[in-house]
Scaffold this motif. Structure first.
Motif, mmCIF file in Angstrom:
data_model
loop_
_atom_site.group_PDB
_atom_site.id
_atom_site.type_symbol
_atom_site.label_atom_id
_atom_site.label_comp_id
_atom_site.label_asym_id
_atom_site.label_seq_id
_atom_site.Cartn_x
_atom_site.Cartn_y
_atom_site.Cartn_z
ATOM 1 N N ARG A 6 0.842 -1.276 0.043
ATOM 2 C CA ARG A 6 0.044 0.014 -0.060
ATOM 3 C C ARG A 6 0.795 1.308 -0.034
ATOM 4 N NH1 ARG A 6 -4.938 2.507 -0.864
ATOM 5 N NH2 ARG A 6 -5.251 4.089 0.729
ATOM 6 N N LEU A 10 1.156 4.385 -2.829
ATOM 7 C CA LEU A 10 1.073 5.466 -2.539
ATOM 8 C C LEU A 10 2.214 6.581 -2.959
ATOM 9 C CD1 LEU A 10 -0.722 5.601 0.817
ATOM 10 C CD2 LEU A 10 -1.702 6.339 -1.130
ATOM 11 N N VAL A 13 2.110 7.125 -6.582
ATOM 12 C CA VAL A 13 1.208 7.983 -7.000
ATOM 13 C C VAL A 13 1.712 9.297 -6.796
ATOM 14 C CG1 VAL A 13 -1.180 9.218 -6.331
ATOM 15 C CG2 VAL A 13 -0.938 6.378 -6.798
ATOM 16 N N SER A 17 2.189 12.141 -9.668
ATOM 17 C CA SER A 17 1.470 13.632 -9.779
ATOM 18 C C SER A 17 2.308 14.648 -9.934
ATOM 19 C CB SER A 17 1.027 13.735 -8.200
ATOM 20 O OG SER A 17 0.109 12.830 -7.972
ATOM 21 N N ARG A 243 -12.593 3.837 -7.685
ATOM 22 C CA ARG A 243 -11.296 3.437 -7.399
ATOM 23 C C ARG A 243 -10.740 2.094 -7.838
ATOM 24 N NH1 ARG A 243 -8.279 4.568 -2.761
ATOM 25 N NH2 ARG A 243 -9.921 5.865 -1.990
ATOM 26 N N TYR A 246 -9.140 2.829 -11.302
ATOM 27 C CA TYR A 246 -7.949 3.511 -10.936
ATOM 28 C C TYR A 246 -7.022 2.359 -10.600
ATOM 29 C CZ TYR A 246 -8.977 8.355 -10.795
ATOM 30 O OH TYR A 246 -9.473 9.627 -11.389
ATOM 31 N N ARG A 284 -15.728 14.837 -3.069
ATOM 32 C CA ARG A 284 -15.317 13.562 -2.758
ATOM 33 C C ARG A 284 -14.800 12.888 -4.144
ATOM 34 N NH1 ARG A 284 -19.969 13.270 0.626
ATOM 35 N NH2 ARG A 284 -21.276 12.356 -0.855
ATOM 36 N N ALA A 287 -11.329 14.349 -4.556
ATOM 37 C CA ALA A 287 -10.310 13.887 -3.611
ATOM 38 C C ALA A 287 -9.782 12.463 -3.987
ATOM 39 C CB ALA A 287 -10.999 13.927 -2.212
ATOM 40 N N LEU A 288 -10.536 11.800 -4.640
ATOM 41 C CA LEU A 288 -10.420 10.461 -5.009
ATOM 42 C C LEU A 288 -9.377 10.662 -6.409
ATOM 43 C CD1 LEU A 288 -10.680 7.514 -5.034
ATOM 44 C CD2 LEU A 288 -12.564 7.596 -6.675
ATOM 45 N N THR A 290 -7.400 13.302 -6.992
ATOM 46 C CA THR A 290 -6.159 13.856 -6.449
ATOM 47 C C THR A 290 -5.370 12.482 -5.755
ATOM 48 O OG1 THR A 290 -7.254 15.808 -5.813
ATOM 49 C CG2 THR A 290 -5.128 15.279 -4.883
ATOM 50 N N GLU A 291 -5.972 11.714 -5.170
ATOM 51 C CA GLU A 291 -5.239 10.540 -4.358
ATOM 52 C C GLU A 291 -4.638 9.705 -5.442
ATOM 53 O OE1 GLU A 291 -6.517 6.422 -2.237
ATOM 54 O OE2 GLU A 291 -7.997 8.043 -2.287
ATOM 55 N N PHE A 292 -5.079 9.796 -6.589
ATOM 56 C CA PHE A 292 -4.327 8.679 -7.879
ATOM 57 C C PHE A 292 -3.718 9.775 -8.734
ATOM 58 C CE2 PHE A 292 -7.321 5.854 -5.995
ATOM 59 C CZ PHE A 292 -6.753 4.607 -6.064
#
Length: 597
Positions: A6, A10, A13, A17, A243, A246, A284, A287-288, A290-292
């Motif tokens: 995990r 991250l 990612v 970015s 998700r 992704y 929301r 935000a998802l 941005t997370e990826f």
């Protein structure tokens, strides 16, 4: 090991970015600040449904009269985008069917560009025919091979390629499947066993399209998702599905190789949410993304609120229903909030332009109904009745097109065109002649709108009246008539009918009785009525003389209502030509939500 993996994902990612910040997209999907219309989209009627619906004028072709009328109105109300769906022909016993260009070419290649409207084309389950059972939509979830593809997904990618290769940049964007996370057709075809497209397969389709089709058509925007906010299954199920896309093998591999995601935008359908919750849902989603490390914009490709219009009124003007008021309020709040508070939302498509259905069986999601003079659907694009939300949409997207919006003086205007700087409106043709011949400024006041159409009829509002053009009476005194504003303003009021005069009494020359409405007309009002056109101009009296407060100035006057006017007695002008005046009914009606019907 799972936790370590995990953290590794991250870290990847985060690195991606940073990479994305330094790499330009193949196409900019952001709003065009020089074109406010670019933010506003609407779901229109698919041209596929209009094939051979008017065989007299357009045999073996789409109904160009209907579609052009609809497109002109869509552009006038301010939509910069229209969303349509492609459909294959279900007439081949083998294979995935075919796309009939006659049903799409003219609409995409000529009509939409003529009005400056971009096309968002939905590549849904309908682009593959289902006569051949092996291409029914349920097969999209068939077990893929080692390369992540199955027969259906390969055919789907090939079909999209055929369509985009044909139309190129005439398509502003394509949407990859419709509501793939909660698809109703998939639910039907699997007898309720499946509702979502496998995220692994969807990711593979998105990558294949972006790698094989996008390079040849860099200006076409590829939009993934069209997530349905499915309240039946859960508040965030749609985001859980995204998700998984992704995290699908194909998407992760593509991002690792290219430093970007295989789409230019992610779309969503946030139905059944109040405006504040709609914003929360979109945040929301952001935000998802941005997370990826996904910097693409968000497209709201469907949002709406149903509202049934009222029944037709004798005055031609109809008060909005409570549903219509709520629809208008919802549209205003949603568009304003998304425009001003979510800069990552690129564009918003209202569902839908028109109520769809026939007879009395309508789905009331539209901003208008499309009916011809015989109340048939689908022949002429006559936007009637408009709903109040239509006016709200136009006031946000293209306010200069509202009939009430002032216009500049016309260039090189001849004697048949008058411009009134007092209100910023023009008067011309038959309306100008009627205005001049029947009392002009003193009787009707200044024009308060430009000419527009209600149920196919040209109308124009003045301070004290509404002019209507009746082409069936061209060349007669009834070519121009006043609208029934008296009836409308007095709606809901019960005026007591008066008994007729006794036959034993001699006629009274100072008053006259109208058995049609059971009312008398006398004194100064009778003189004014007779001197300014009588029945042909004002219609019958529908009330007796009343004392009431004038809404324009708050003063109390003696008044009398007629079908097309309200007479007001002004004692301060007794003995002058202004002793009797018409009430400002045009202004009064324009202050309501009903005038634009």
């Amino acid at each position: 090991m799972a936790l370590a993996g995990r953290y590794q994902r991250l870290l990847l990612v985060a690195l991606l970015s940073l990479t994305l910040l330094g790499q330009p997209s193949l196409v900019s999907a952001a709003r065009d600040p020089a074109n406010p219309r670019d933010f506003f989209g609407i779901v229109g009627r698919d041209p596929w449904y209009e094939y051979n619906t008017d065989p007299e004028r357009h045999p073996l072709d789409v109904n160009r009269t209907f579609l052009e009328g609809m497109m002109a109105d869509i552009a006038a109300m301010g939509a910069g985008w229209v969303r349509i769906e492609f459909h294959a022909e279900y007439d081949q016993p083998e294979g995935p069917g075919w796309i009939d260009p006659v049903k799409h070419d003219w609409y995409i290649q000529e009509l939409a560009p003529r009005y400056g409207v971009k096309v968002l084309a939905v590549m849904g389950s309908g682009i593959l025919a289902d006569l051949d059972q092996t291409y029914r939509f349920r097969h999209i979830n068939d077990r893929p091979g080692a390369d992540g593809r199955n027969r259906y997904s390969r055919a789907f990618v090939q079909r999209v390629k055929e369509i985009v290769d044909r139309y190129g940049d005439r398509l502003g964007a394509i949407e990859i499947l419709n509501e793939p996370n909660a698809n109703q057709i998939l639910h039907w075809e699997t007898l309720g066993q499946e509702k979502a497209v496998d995220p692994e397969i969807y990711g593979r389709i998105a990558v294949d399209l972006y790698e094989t089709v996008k390079p040849a058509h860099p200006s076409v925007q590829f939009v993934a998702g069209s997530l349905l906010h499915d309240r039946e299954s859960g508040q965030t199920d749609h985001l859980d599905w995204l998700r998984a896309v992704y995290e699908s093998e194909a998407v992760r591999d593509y991002v690792q190789r290219t430093g970007r995601h295989p789409w230019d935008g992610v779309s969503i359908h946030p139905y059944n949410l109040p405006p504040e919750e709609t914003l929360a849902d979109l945040r929301r989603l952001r935000a998802l993304q941005t997370e990826f490390g996904d910097t693409s914009g968000v497209w709201v490709t469907e949002i709406g609120y149903p509202a049934a219009p009222p029944e037709w009124s004798v005055s031609g003007i109809m008060d909005p229903t409570q549903q219509e008021i709520r629809q208008a309020e919802f549209l205003r709040e949603v568009y304003t909030k998304l425009r001003d508070e979510t800069p990552f939302v690129d564009r918003v498509f209202w569902f839908k332009y028109e109520d769809f259905g026939d007879g009395h069986d309508y789905a009331n999601w539209g901003l208008v109904r499309l009916r011809d003079s015989a109340f048939r659907y689908g022949r002429e694009a006559t936007p009637w009745p408009r709903k109040p939300a239509y006016m709200v949409y136009q006031s946000l997207a293209r306010p200069e097109m509202l009939p009430t919006a002032p216009v500049p003086p016309p260039l090189n205007a001849g004697p048949d065109v008058w411009y009134f700087p007092e209100t910023g409106h023009t008067l011309r043709g038959p309306f100008l002649r009627y205005w001049l011949e029947h009392g002009g400024l003193a009787l009707f006041g200044y024009p308060k709108t430009e000419v527009f159409f209600v149920a196919g009829r040209a109308v124009q509002y003045f301070e004290r009246a509404r002019f209507e053009y009746w082409p069936e009476f061209r060349g007669t005194p009834y070519e121009v008539q006043l609208g029934l504003l008296g009836w409308y303003v007095a709606r809901g009021r019960q005026f007591e009918r008066q008994p007729p005069p006794s036959p034993d009494q001699p006629p009274d020359p100072n008053r006259v009785y109208f058995p049609e409405t059971g009312q008398y007309l006398g004194g100064a009002f009778k003189r004014y009525w007779e001197e300014h056109g009588g029945l042909a101009i004002f219609g019958y009296p529908i009330s007796g003389e009343l004392t009431e407060v004038n809404p324009a100035d708050g003063k109390t006057y003696t008044v009398q209502y007629f079908e097309r006017a309200r007479f007001e007695y002004h004692p301060e002008h007794a003995g002058t030509e202004h002793e009797v005046q018409l009430g400002l009914l045009g202004n009064q009606v324009l202050s309501t939500m009903s005038w634009y019907r």
